[in-house]
Design a protein around this motif. Structure first.
Motif: not given
Length: 63
Positions: A2-4, A35-41, A49-63
């Motif tokens: 991603x170039x965003x 709340x995290x806002x991106x161009x598409x979500x 919320x479980x910390x592992x869920x937050x970490x997983x989502x942040x990793x997916x947003x980064x990649x």
């Protein structure tokens, strides 16, 4: 890849109150803690919320 450009904003997640007994289901207000806002979500996190869920989502947003 991603170039965003991602903007990371520091947030504070409130801990689950100790007074809540295990006999009661966890009920929270309709207001998200973060709340995290991106161009598409828009991703909302609520207290408890479980910390592992937050970490997983942040990793997916980064990649």
């Amino acid at each position: 890849m991603s170039t965003n450009k991602l903007t990371i904003v520091p947030v504070k997640l409130d801990p689950i109150p100790v007074e809540i007994s295990s006999n009661h289901s966890l009920q929270y207000t309709a207001e998200p803690s973060c709340v995290i806002k991106t161009a598409v979500a828009e991703i909302s996190f609520f207290n408890g919320v479980d910390e592992r869920i937050i970490q997983t989502i942040m990793k997916e947003l980064k990649g």
